[in-house]
Design a protein around this motif. Structure first.
Motif, PDB file in Angstrom:
ATOM      1  N   GLN A   1    -100.237 -57.385  31.058  1.00 21.29           N
ATOM      2  CA  GLN A   1     -99.484 -58.248  30.230  1.00 21.29           C
ATOM      3  C   GLN A   1     -99.213 -59.271  31.160  1.00 21.29           C
ATOM      4  O   GLN A   1     -99.036 -60.361  30.358  1.00 21.29           O
ATOM      5  N   ALA A   2     -99.025 -59.189  32.419  1.00 25.40           N
ATOM      6  CA  ALA A   2     -98.699 -60.406  33.262  1.00 25.40           C
ATOM      7  C   ALA A   2     -99.801 -61.450  32.996  1.00 25.40           C
ATOM      8  O   ALA A   2     -99.135 -62.980  33.082  1.00 25.40           O
ATOM      9  N   ASP A   3    -101.029 -61.322  32.718  1.00 24.49           N
ATOM     10  CA  ASP A   3    -102.083 -62.485  32.391  1.00 24.49           C
ATOM     11  C   ASP A   3    -101.588 -63.022  31.226  1.00 24.49           C
ATOM     12  O   ASP A   3    -101.947 -64.224  31.013  1.00 24.49           O
ATOM     13  N   TRP A   4    -101.123 -62.269  30.090  1.00 19.07           N
ATOM     14  CA  TRP A   4    -100.896 -63.116  28.966  1.00 19.07           C
ATOM     15  C   TRP A   4     -99.608 -63.906  29.258  1.00 19.07           C
ATOM     16  O   TRP A   4     -99.364 -64.898  28.532  1.00 19.07           O
ATOM     17  N   ASP A   5     -98.492 -63.226  29.856  1.00 15.95           N
ATOM     18  CA  ASP A   5     -97.364 -64.106  30.367  1.00 15.95           C
ATOM     19  C   ASP A   5     -97.883 -65.300  30.870  1.00 15.95           C
ATOM     20  O   ASP A   5     -97.252 -66.408  30.908  1.00 15.95           O
ATOM     21  N   PHE A   6     -98.574 -65.268  31.804  1.00 18.87           N
ATOM     22  CA  PHE A   6     -99.218 -66.547  32.379  1.00 18.87           C
ATOM     23  C   PHE A   6     -99.886 -67.438  31.466  1.00 18.87           C
ATOM     24  O   PHE A   6     -99.532 -68.712  31.842  1.00 18.87           O
ATOM     25  N   TYR A   7    -100.518 -67.017  30.469  1.00 15.98           N
ATOM     26  CA  TYR A   7    -101.200 -67.750  29.608  1.00 15.98           C
ATOM     27  C   TYR A   7    -100.099 -68.685  28.609  1.00 15.98           C
ATOM     28  O   TYR A   7    -100.326 -69.702  28.516  1.00 15.98           O
ATOM     29  N   GLU A   8     -99.024 -67.957  28.386  1.00 18.63           N
ATOM     30  CA  GLU A   8     -98.083 -68.690  27.722  1.00 18.63           C
ATOM     31  C   GLU A   8     -97.349 -70.003  28.624  1.00 18.63           C
ATOM     32  O   GLU A   8     -96.833 -70.710  28.048  1.00 18.63           O
ATOM     33  N   GLN A   9     -97.499 -69.557  29.693  1.00 21.46           N
ATOM     34  CA  GLN A   9     -96.719 -70.696  30.973  1.00 21.46           C
ATOM     35  C   GLN A   9     -98.191 -71.700  31.301  1.00 21.46           C
ATOM     36  O   GLN A   9     -97.943 -72.429  32.236  1.00 21.46           O
ATOM     37  N   TYR A  10     -99.135 -71.676  30.340  1.00 19.14           N
ATOM     38  CA  TYR A  10    -100.123 -72.378  30.887  1.00 19.14           C
ATOM     39  C   TYR A  10    -100.048 -73.838  31.537  1.00 19.14           C
ATOM     40  O   TYR A  10    -100.512 -74.715  32.459  1.00 19.14           O
ATOM     41  N   ASP A  11     -99.243 -74.426  30.320  1.00 17.83           N
ATOM     42  CA  ASP A  11     -99.226 -75.994  30.448  1.00 17.83           C
ATOM     43  C   ASP A  11     -98.278 -76.347  31.634  1.00 17.83           C
ATOM     44  O   ASP A  11     -98.546 -77.274  32.365  1.00 17.83           O
ATOM     45  N   ARG A  12     -97.477 -75.634  31.811  1.00 19.35           N
ATOM     46  CA  ARG A  12     -96.494 -75.796  32.967  1.00 19.35           C
ATOM     47  C   ARG A  12     -97.254 -75.875  34.325  1.00 19.35           C
ATOM     48  O   ARG A  12     -97.084 -76.355  35.128  1.00 19.35           O
ATOM     49  N   TYR A  13     -97.908 -74.759  34.152  1.00 18.76           N
ATOM     50  CA  TYR A  13     -98.700 -74.139  35.420  1.00 18.76           C
ATOM     51  C   TYR A  13     -99.929 -75.363  35.872  1.00 18.76           C
ATOM     52  O   TYR A  13     -99.822 -75.683  37.185  1.00 18.76           O
ATOM     53  N   ARG A  14    -100.253 -75.750  34.945  1.00 17.66           N
ATOM     54  CA  ARG A  14    -101.442 -76.809  34.867  1.00 17.66           C
ATOM     55  C   ARG A  14    -100.717 -78.098  35.599  1.00 17.66           C
ATOM     56  O   ARG A  14    -101.508 -78.737  36.545  1.00 17.66           O
ATOM     57  N   GLU A  15     -99.583 -78.440  34.957  1.00 15.64           N
ATOM     58  CA  GLU A  15     -99.075 -79.792  35.501  1.00 15.64           C
ATOM     59  C   GLU A  15     -98.550 -79.620  37.134  1.00 15.64           C
ATOM     60  O   GLU A  15     -98.762 -80.594  37.676  1.00 15.64           O
ATOM     61  N   VAL A  16     -98.124 -78.508  37.365  1.00 21.55           N
ATOM     62  CA  VAL A  16     -97.732 -78.229  38.875  1.00 21.55           C
ATOM     63  C   VAL A  16     -98.837 -78.149  39.629  1.00 21.55           C
ATOM     64  O   VAL A  16     -98.966 -78.818  40.442  1.00 21.55           O
ATOM     65  N   ALA A  17     -99.970 -77.533  39.188  1.00 16.01           N
ATOM     66  CA  ALA A  17    -101.133 -77.268  40.137  1.00 16.01           C
ATOM     67  C   ALA A  17    -101.773 -78.577  40.124  1.00 16.01           C
ATOM     68  O   ALA A  17    -102.229 -78.993  41.439  1.00 16.01           O
ATOM     69  N   GLU A  18    -101.782 -79.572  39.178  1.00 16.33           N
ATOM     70  CA  GLU A  18    -102.489 -81.027  39.566  1.00 16.33           C
ATOM     71  C   GLU A  18    -101.661 -81.796  40.352  1.00 16.33           C
ATOM     72  O   GLU A  18    -102.263 -82.534  41.180  1.00 16.33           O
ATOM     73  N   HIS A  19    -100.150 -81.906  40.383  1.00 16.28           N
ATOM     74  CA  HIS A  19     -99.520 -82.407  41.265  1.00 16.28           C
ATOM     75  C   HIS A  19     -99.823 -81.974  42.555  1.00 16.28           C
ATOM     76  O   HIS A  19     -99.912 -82.793  43.693  1.00 16.28           O
ATOM     77  N   VAL A  20     -99.903 -80.417  43.082  1.00 19.03           N
ATOM     78  CA  VAL A  20    -100.222 -80.071  44.086  1.00 19.03           C
ATOM     79  C   VAL A  20    -101.408 -80.489  44.621  1.00 19.03           C
ATOM     80  O   VAL A  20    -101.668 -80.951  46.009  1.00 19.03           O
TER      81      VAL A  20
END
Length: 494
Positions: A178-197
């Motif tokens: 379920q954590a994988d699907w929870d992460f999928y729901e936050q994909y856009d935010r995660y991508r934005e942060v990852a790109e900055h990092v």
């Protein structure tokens, strides 16, 4: 930054089968070359989007290369032992020695990205942590480590497709939580942060390589070729005697030749009666402080440096007399062993850091880089010049994790040192304390004095101050050390 990884790169089965045999052979050859000559270590960071093939790629590297010389470390939540020490401690312990390849899965980028994406870390503290990581990686590179950083990327649609494909097969269904699907729901935010990092930490010495995780065959070849080319290039440079160009601005002595050491009044009065009275009281306060509930949430790191015969050993014994033997460890530092010499120079100190509630007493320390290694020419000027900042970073991390860092420089006059040397030679039970190296080091006093002054000037910080101890009178020196230590502990533990 991720756009090129979303182009749908693919390799046909025929293309892959043509490339794969030679790529495997070349990787194995270059790995054996690395292991045989042991010129440098390789650290591979595996990061990226869930479902982009990180785990499969690590397994593939173990299949293509000799797994005996690959050390894979998968990091999850810190264990109790890890949580009792600074956050970077567990990563330092995982660094491979020269000749080996270390694969770090779930490394020092996971927490900054996850905490920022989850709203638990603001942008300014994030950028501060990224700057610390840049300095850490620059230090690894300067120590000769080849750092290869892979980011495995999938588009949002690609991640959804990947998760559904895994769920649809009984053989792989267990891999989707379920954590994988929870992460999928936050994909856009995660991508934005990852790109900055990634933009902030893709440096000349440690650039990120973005891997398209859509097609397993393309992904495997991209990673394999990248690793092969980086290894071949580094080996070629080493064989040609190439070293990264490093320069350092010169340190200039004061025109009047007055400095921190020669300004000290080294002979301070204290008789045996006053010493015994102060010693008993201070040892009692020290014992109470280190047995308190407040100290159980902290650790204590003591550093003793000084000229030969300055009294470090005697001062340390007056501290340990007040402690439970289960609570402390005295760590004498000599020349590095073969195992330690195969690692970055701070590695052997990171691995000896105490847990919470414990005490580590270093009889000589990481300051050898800016003292004996500087004076004896065991490292380049650029190496010991950059070490000041690296040591300050190291000690800042200790203090941030709850350690109390107390550093003492014991200073004796040349006349007093000579008297102690002669006394050691004449007393049977002290002869082991005097060696030809002690006499040789004495001749280099004019070189050590400016090195000590530079060290104190550049590494006495608000987090880890140096205390200069006038040590011609051993009674005075021991009492000053104990009083300084007790006052620091009591102030911190209030």
């Amino acid at each position: 930054m991720f756009e090129s990884a979303e182009l749908g790169h693919r390799l046909s089965k025929a293309e892959y089968e043509t490339i794969e045999p030679k790529l495997r052979t070349d990787l194995l050859d270059v790995q054996f070359d690395l292991f045989e000559h042991k010129d440098f270590a390789v650290v591979i960071l595996i990061n990226g989007i869930d479902g982009a093939g990180r785990g499969e790629t690590v397994n593939l590297l173990n299949e293509w290369m000799d797994p005996r010389h690959i050390e894979v470390h998968a990091f999850d939540r810190p264990t109790g032992e890890e949580g009792d020490r600074p956050p970077m401690w567990r990563f330092w312990r995982a660094l491979p020695p020269k000749g080996k390849i270390g694969v770090l899965f779930g490394n020092w980028y996971v927490d900054p990205i996850g905490e920022r994406a989850g709203g638990r870390l603001k942008k300014a503290p994030l950028d501060q942590r990224l700057s610390e990581l840049n300095r850490f990686e620059a230090m690894l590179a300067a120590e000769g480590v080849l750092l290869v950083k892979f980011w495995f990327h999938l588009s949002r649609a690609g991640q959804k497709k990947r998760l559904k494909a895994l769920e649809s097969s009984p053989a792989t269904r267990w891999r989707v939580q379920q954590a994988d699907w929870d992460f999928y729901e936050q994909y856009d935010r995660y991508r934005e942060v990852a790109e900055h990092v990634l933009r902030r930490t893709s440096t000349g010495v440690a650039p990120w390589v973005i891997v398209d995780g859509t097609d397993p065959q393309y992904r495997a070849v991209q990673v394999g070729r990248t690793l092969l080319e980086r290894l071949q290039r580094r080996i070629e440079y080493v064989r040609k005697g190439f070293r990264p160009r490093q320069t350092a601005a010169p340190l200039v002595a004061a025109p009047d030749e007055r400095n921190l050491l020669n300004a000290l009044v080294l002979s301070q009065p204290m008789d045996k009666k006053a010493y015994d009275k102060a010693l008993e009281k201070l040892q009692g306060r020290l014992a109470l402080a280190l047995r308190s509930d407040a100290f159980a949430r902290r650790s204590l790191v003591l550093v003793f440096e000084g000229m030969d015969a300055a009294g470090k050993g005697g001062a340390i014994r007056r501290i340990t007399e007040a402690l439970d033997t289960r609570q402390y460890q005295v760590i004498p530092i000599a020349a590095p062993t073969d195992e330690e010499a195969a690692q970055p120079y701070l590695w052997r100190f990171w691995r000896r850091l105490p847990q919470r509630g414990k005490v580590a007493i270093f009889d000589r320390s990481w300051y050898g880089r800016v003292l004996v290694e500087r004076v004896e020419g065991f490292c380049s000027e650029a190496d010991w010049m950059r070490a000041y900042a690296e040591i300050n970073d190291f000690e800042d991390q200790l203090v941030s994790a709850g350690a109390v860092v107390v550093k003492f420089w014991l200073s004796v006059s040349q006349d007093e040192q000579l008297a102690r040397f002669k006394a050691r030679e004449s007393e049977t039970f002290k002869r082991y304390k005097i060696t030809p190296d002690d006499w040789r080091n004495r001749e280099k006093w004019p070189l050590y004095e400016p090195a000590v002054c530079d060290m104190i000037d550049r590494t006495s910080t608000s987090n880890a101050l140096w205390t200069l101890v006038e040590a011609d009178n051993k009674y005075f020196a021991r009492v000053k050390i104990l009083r300084t230590l007790v006052n620091k502990l009591e102030a911190v533990l209030e």
